[in-house]
Design a protein around this motif. Sequence first.
Motif, PDB file in Angstrom:
ATOM      1  N   LEU A  78       0.548  -1.046  -0.257  1.00 11.35           N
ATOM      2  CA  LEU A  78       0.253   0.020   0.280  1.00 11.35           C
ATOM      3  C   LEU A  78       0.853   1.540  -0.055  1.00 11.35           C
ATOM      4  N   CYS A  79       1.445   1.025   1.032  1.00 12.53           N
ATOM      5  CA  CYS A  79       2.718   2.159   0.810  1.00 12.53           C
ATOM      6  C   CYS A  79       3.796   3.125   0.000  1.00 12.53           C
ATOM      7  N   GLY A  80       4.545   1.066  -1.024  1.00 13.25           N
ATOM      8  CA  GLY A  80       5.002   1.697  -1.811  1.00 13.25           C
ATOM      9  C   GLY A  80       4.226   2.111  -2.648  1.00 13.25           C
ATOM     10  N   PHE A  81       3.307   1.681  -3.001  1.00  8.48           N
ATOM     11  CA  PHE A  81       2.499   2.563  -4.195  1.00  8.48           C
ATOM     12  C   PHE A  81       2.199   4.191  -4.202  1.00  8.48           C
ATOM     13  N   ILE A 103       4.887  -8.801   3.063  1.00  9.01           N
ATOM     14  CA  ILE A 103       3.662  -7.731   2.874  1.00  9.01           C
ATOM     15  C   ILE A 103       4.976  -6.536   1.783  1.00  9.01           C
ATOM     16  N   GLY A 104       6.182  -6.717   2.283  1.00 15.41           N
ATOM     17  CA  GLY A 104       7.082  -5.826   1.544  1.00 15.41           C
ATOM     18  C   GLY A 104       7.432  -5.332  -0.197  1.00 15.41           C
ATOM     19  N   GLY A 105       7.044  -4.014  -0.198  1.00 20.73           N
ATOM     20  CA  GLY A 105       7.420  -3.431  -1.569  1.00 20.73           C
ATOM     21  C   GLY A 105       8.175  -4.417  -2.420  1.00 20.73           C
ATOM     22  N   THR A 106       9.754  -4.163  -1.576  1.00 17.85           N
ATOM     23  CA  THR A 106      10.565  -4.509  -2.596  1.00 17.85           C
ATOM     24  C   THR A 106      10.661  -5.854  -3.143  1.00 17.85           C
ATOM     25  N   ASP A 107      10.396  -6.851  -3.082  1.00 19.22           N
ATOM     26  CA  ASP A 107      10.586  -8.576  -3.487  1.00 19.22           C
ATOM     27  C   ASP A 107       9.460  -9.577  -2.975  1.00 19.22           C
ATOM     28  N   VAL A 125       5.602  -3.508  -5.865  1.00 22.42           N
ATOM     29  CA  VAL A 125       5.711  -1.793  -6.627  1.00 22.42           C
ATOM     30  C   VAL A 125       6.670  -0.898  -6.542  1.00 22.42           C
ATOM     31  N   LEU A 126       7.284  -1.350  -5.746  1.00 24.91           N
ATOM     32  CA  LEU A 126       8.606  -0.790  -5.645  1.00 24.91           C
ATOM     33  C   LEU A 126       9.498  -0.659  -6.931  1.00 24.91           C
ATOM     34  N   THR A 127      10.298  -1.604  -6.685  1.00 18.65           N
ATOM     35  CA  THR A 127      10.920  -2.327  -7.874  1.00 18.65           C
ATOM     36  C   THR A 127      10.662  -2.601  -9.263  1.00 18.65           C
ATOM     37  N   ALA A 128       9.294  -2.511  -9.129  1.00 20.31           N
ATOM     38  CA  ALA A 128       8.337  -2.428 -10.563  1.00 20.31           C
ATOM     39  C   ALA A 128       8.497  -1.474 -11.403  1.00 20.31           C
ATOM     40  N   ASN A 129       9.262  -1.941 -13.116  1.00 19.27           N
ATOM     41  CA  ASN A 129      10.122  -1.586 -14.068  1.00 19.27           C
ATOM     42  C   ASN A 129       9.003  -1.598 -15.129  1.00 19.27           C
TER      43      ASN A 129
END
Length: 156
Positions: A103-106, A125-129, A134-138
């Motif tokens: 959620l926060c990563g978005f 639930i992390g946004g990196t891996d 979402v944090l690392t999505a290209n």
Amino acid sequence: METHLSPFIALTPMRSPADVPHSRWMDRCDELAQQAKRAGNTAVGAVLVLDGVAIAEAAEETPAGPRPFAHAELLVVERALMLRPRPDLRNATLYSTVEPCVLCGFAVREARIGRLVLARSAGEIGGTDSRFPVLTANWVTRWGPPPEIVWFRADT
């Protein structure tokens, strides 16, 4: 919560003289996390820095607070985007005691924050891996390139 005016972000553990600014902001995140914990919330603190100045900070307000989405990182992004004039956050650094959740990563990606300095993983639930990185999505072209991720370890 106070809102201030301020910058900082990579993908390897680090500790060198160049990391001193990271220590300053991570120390503040730790203070905010302890504030959250004393209030009965999850111990998470976050600070957003732009040009060497903290422009927003927050302590987690869940689960004790009335808003289920009052995560520290989400609150920081919200506060920064309410500043007038609205700051360009591509050169900003978000410091957090915990990796932003999905959620926060978005929110981080929508705000185009350029760098994150993180103390520990949020696990599944992390946004990196996690399954939802979402944090690392290209592959979401409207967001542009993913932010730089720095894993900060005070003991390294």
